[in-house]
Design a protein around this motif. Structure first.
Motif, PDB file in Angstrom:
ATOM      1  N   GLY A 107       0.790  -1.227   0.000  1.00 23.92           N
ATOM      2  CA  GLY A 107       0.000   0.000   0.000  1.00 23.92           C
ATOM      3  C   GLY A 107       0.818   1.272   0.000  1.00 23.92           C
ATOM      4  O   GLY A 107       0.265   2.365   0.175  1.00 23.92           O
ATOM      5  N   SER A 108       2.124   1.146  -0.205  1.00 22.43           N
ATOM      6  CA  SER A 108       2.987   2.329  -0.140  1.00 22.43           C
ATOM      7  C   SER A 108       3.138   3.041  -1.480  1.00 22.43           C
ATOM      8  O   SER A 108       3.798   4.073  -1.560  1.00 22.43           O
ATOM      9  CB  SER A 108       4.378   1.929   0.359  1.00 22.43           C
ATOM     10  OG  SER A 108       5.027   1.086  -0.590  1.00 22.43           O
ATOM     11  N   GLN A 109       2.534   2.501  -2.532  1.00 23.18           N
ATOM     12  CA  GLN A 109       2.703   3.112  -3.851  1.00 23.18           C
ATOM     13  C   GLN A 109       2.202   4.555  -3.875  1.00 23.18           C
ATOM     14  O   GLN A 109       2.762   5.410  -4.572  1.00 23.18           O
ATOM     15  CB  GLN A 109       1.957   2.287  -4.911  1.00 23.18           C
ATOM     16  CG  GLN A 109       2.280   2.697  -6.352  1.00 23.18           C
ATOM     17  CD  GLN A 109       3.773   2.578  -6.659  1.00 23.18           C
ATOM     18  OE1 GLN A 109       4.404   1.581  -6.303  1.00 23.18           O
ATOM     19  NE2 GLN A 109       4.328   3.589  -7.298  1.00 23.18           N
ATOM     20  N   HIS A 110       1.160   4.825  -3.101  1.00 24.57           N
ATOM     21  CA  HIS A 110       0.626   6.201  -3.031  1.00 24.57           C
ATOM     22  C   HIS A 110       1.692   7.153  -2.491  1.00 24.57           C
ATOM     23  O   HIS A 110       1.850   8.274  -2.991  1.00 24.57           O
ATOM     24  CB  HIS A 110      -0.605   6.234  -2.121  1.00 24.57           C
ATOM     25  CG  HIS A 110      -1.081   7.611  -1.811  1.00 24.57           C
ATOM     26  ND1 HIS A 110      -1.796   8.380  -2.709  1.00 24.57           N
ATOM     27  CD2 HIS A 110      -0.916   8.390  -0.695  1.00 24.57           C
ATOM     28  CE1 HIS A 110      -2.062   9.560  -2.164  1.00 24.57           C
ATOM     29  NE2 HIS A 110      -1.539   9.592  -0.945  1.00 24.57           N
ATOM     30  N   ILE A 111       2.431   6.713  -1.485  1.00 20.57           N
ATOM     31  CA  ILE A 111       3.479   7.541  -0.892  1.00 20.57           C
ATOM     32  C   ILE A 111       4.594   7.774  -1.907  1.00 20.57           C
ATOM     33  O   ILE A 111       5.092   8.898  -2.057  1.00 20.57           O
ATOM     34  CB  ILE A 111       4.039   6.876   0.378  1.00 20.57           C
ATOM     35  CG1 ILE A 111       2.947   6.786   1.453  1.00 20.57           C
ATOM     36  CG2 ILE A 111       5.245   7.642   0.910  1.00 20.57           C
ATOM     37  CD1 ILE A 111       3.389   6.058   2.708  1.00 20.57           C
ATOM     38  N   VAL A 112       5.000   6.717  -2.584  1.00 17.00           N
ATOM     39  CA  VAL A 112       6.071   6.828  -3.577  1.00 17.00           C
ATOM     40  C   VAL A 112       5.658   7.789  -4.689  1.00 17.00           C
ATOM     41  O   VAL A 112       6.441   8.651  -5.115  1.00 17.00           O
ATOM     42  CB  VAL A 112       6.417   5.448  -4.165  1.00 17.00           C
ATOM     43  CG1 VAL A 112       7.432   5.591  -5.297  1.00 17.00           C
ATOM     44  CG2 VAL A 112       6.960   4.536  -3.076  1.00 17.00           C
ATOM     45  N   ASN A 113       4.412   7.667  -5.163  1.00 16.73           N
ATOM     46  CA  ASN A 113       3.929   8.551  -6.230  1.00 16.73           C
ATOM     47  C   ASN A 113       3.863  10.007  -5.770  1.00 16.73           C
ATOM     48  O   ASN A 113       4.201  10.925  -6.521  1.00 16.73           O
ATOM     49  CB  ASN A 113       2.543   8.100  -6.700  1.00 16.73           C
ATOM     50  CG  ASN A 113       2.584   6.768  -7.425  1.00 16.73           C
ATOM     51  OD1 ASN A 113       3.645   6.331  -7.876  1.00 16.73           O
ATOM     52  ND2 ASN A 113       1.444   6.115  -7.534  1.00 16.73           N
ATOM     53  N   ALA A 114       3.430  10.214  -4.529  1.00 15.91           N
ATOM     54  CA  ALA A 114       3.333  11.572  -3.983  1.00 15.91           C
ATOM     55  C   ALA A 114       4.721  12.195  -3.859  1.00 15.91           C
ATOM     56  O   ALA A 114       4.918  13.377  -4.159  1.00 15.91           O
ATOM     57  CB  ALA A 114       2.633  11.552  -2.628  1.00 15.91           C
TER      58      ALA A 114
END
Length: 208
Positions: A107-114
Motif C-alpha cells: 500500500g505504499s505506492q501512493h506515498i512513492v507517487n506523492a
C-alpha cells in the motif's frame, strides 16, 4: 606445584570468562543507539506521509505567474511556494531514507507517487522561479517621468529580490546579490514630501 583455587574464586573466574556473559556497552555506543532510536521515532511514518502531497499548488502558481500583479507580490508568492515544495520534498526524502521499508511495504505506492510528484513539482517551480529572478536582476529598474525629468526607480522591492536569491541559492548567488546592490545605488532618492511635489505630477510608471 600449582596452587588450587578455592571454589568461590573459580566460580568468579568462570563467570567472567563465560562466552555468553553480557557485554557492557560504552557510553558512546549507548548514545549512538539512543540517537538512532530517536531519529526513527521523530521520522514521519506511513500515516503521516499518506497525508502529504504537492497537489495544491495550482492557485499559488497561478498568482505567481500573473503578469498583471505587482512584481514584488509575484516574487513573494514564488518564494513561499518554492519554500513549501522544497520542505515537503525534504520531508518525504528524509523519512524514506531513514526508513527504506516505507517504499516497499504493502500500500505504499501512493506515498512513492506523492514523493515523485513533489520532486518534479519542486524542480519545475525552481526553473520558473530562477528564470523570473534572473529577469528581475537583469532589469531591476525602470524610468519614470517626474516634473518633466526622467528618473530611475526600482522595478520592485530590492529586499524581496535579495530574499528570493537567498531562497533559491543558485551557484552565482553572491554575483546576483552584488548586481542588486549596484542597481540599488542607481535608484533615485526617496520621493520628496507631498508639499514639494510638482503640481503637474508625472507618470506613475515608465517603459521597461
Amino acid at each position: 606445584m600449582l596452587r588450587r583455587l578455592s571454589a568461590p574464586t573459580a566460580a568468579t573466574l568462570m563467570l567472567l570468562c563465560t562466552p555468553g556473559c553480557v557485554k557492557e556497552i560504552s557510553s558512546d555506543e549507548r548514545l549512538d543507539r539512543e540517537t538512532q532510536n530517536l531519529a526513527v521515532k521523530d521520522t514521519p511514518g506511513a500515516a503521516e506521509l499518506q497525508k502529504l502531497n504537492c497537489d495544491d499548488t495550482t492557485d499559488a502558481l497561478g498568482k505567481a505567474r500573473n503578469v498583471n500583479r505587482p512584481e514584488t507580490d509575484r516574487l513573494v508568492d514564488y518564494i513561499e511556494l518554492y519554500s513549501s515544495l522544497r520542505k515537503r520534498t525534504a520531508t518525504f526524502e528524509e523519512a524514506m531514507n531513514r526508513n527504506p521499508d516505507l517504499s516497499y511495504r504493502e500500500g505504499s505506492q501512493h506515498i512513492v507517487n506523492a514523493k515523485d510528484a513533489c520532486v518534479q513539482q519542486t524542480a519545475d517551480v525552481r526553473v520558473e522561479f530562477e528564470t523570473y529572478i534572473r529577469e528581475l536582476v537583469d532589469v531591476p529598474t525602470v524610468q519614470e517621468i517626474k516634473g518633466g525629468n526622467t528618473v530611475t526607480i526600482a522595478r520592485l522591492d530590492f529586499n524581496t529580490l535579495r530574499q528570493a536569491i537567498e531562497t533559491l541559492e543558485p551557484d552565482d548567488k553572491d554575483a546576483l546579490l552584488t548586481r542588486v546592490a549596484n542597481a540599488e545605488k542607481k535608484v533615485a532618492p526617496a520621493s520628496a514630501p507631498a508639499s514639494e511635489e510638482p503640481a503637474s505630477g508625472g507618470k506613475k510608471r515608465g517603459s521597461r
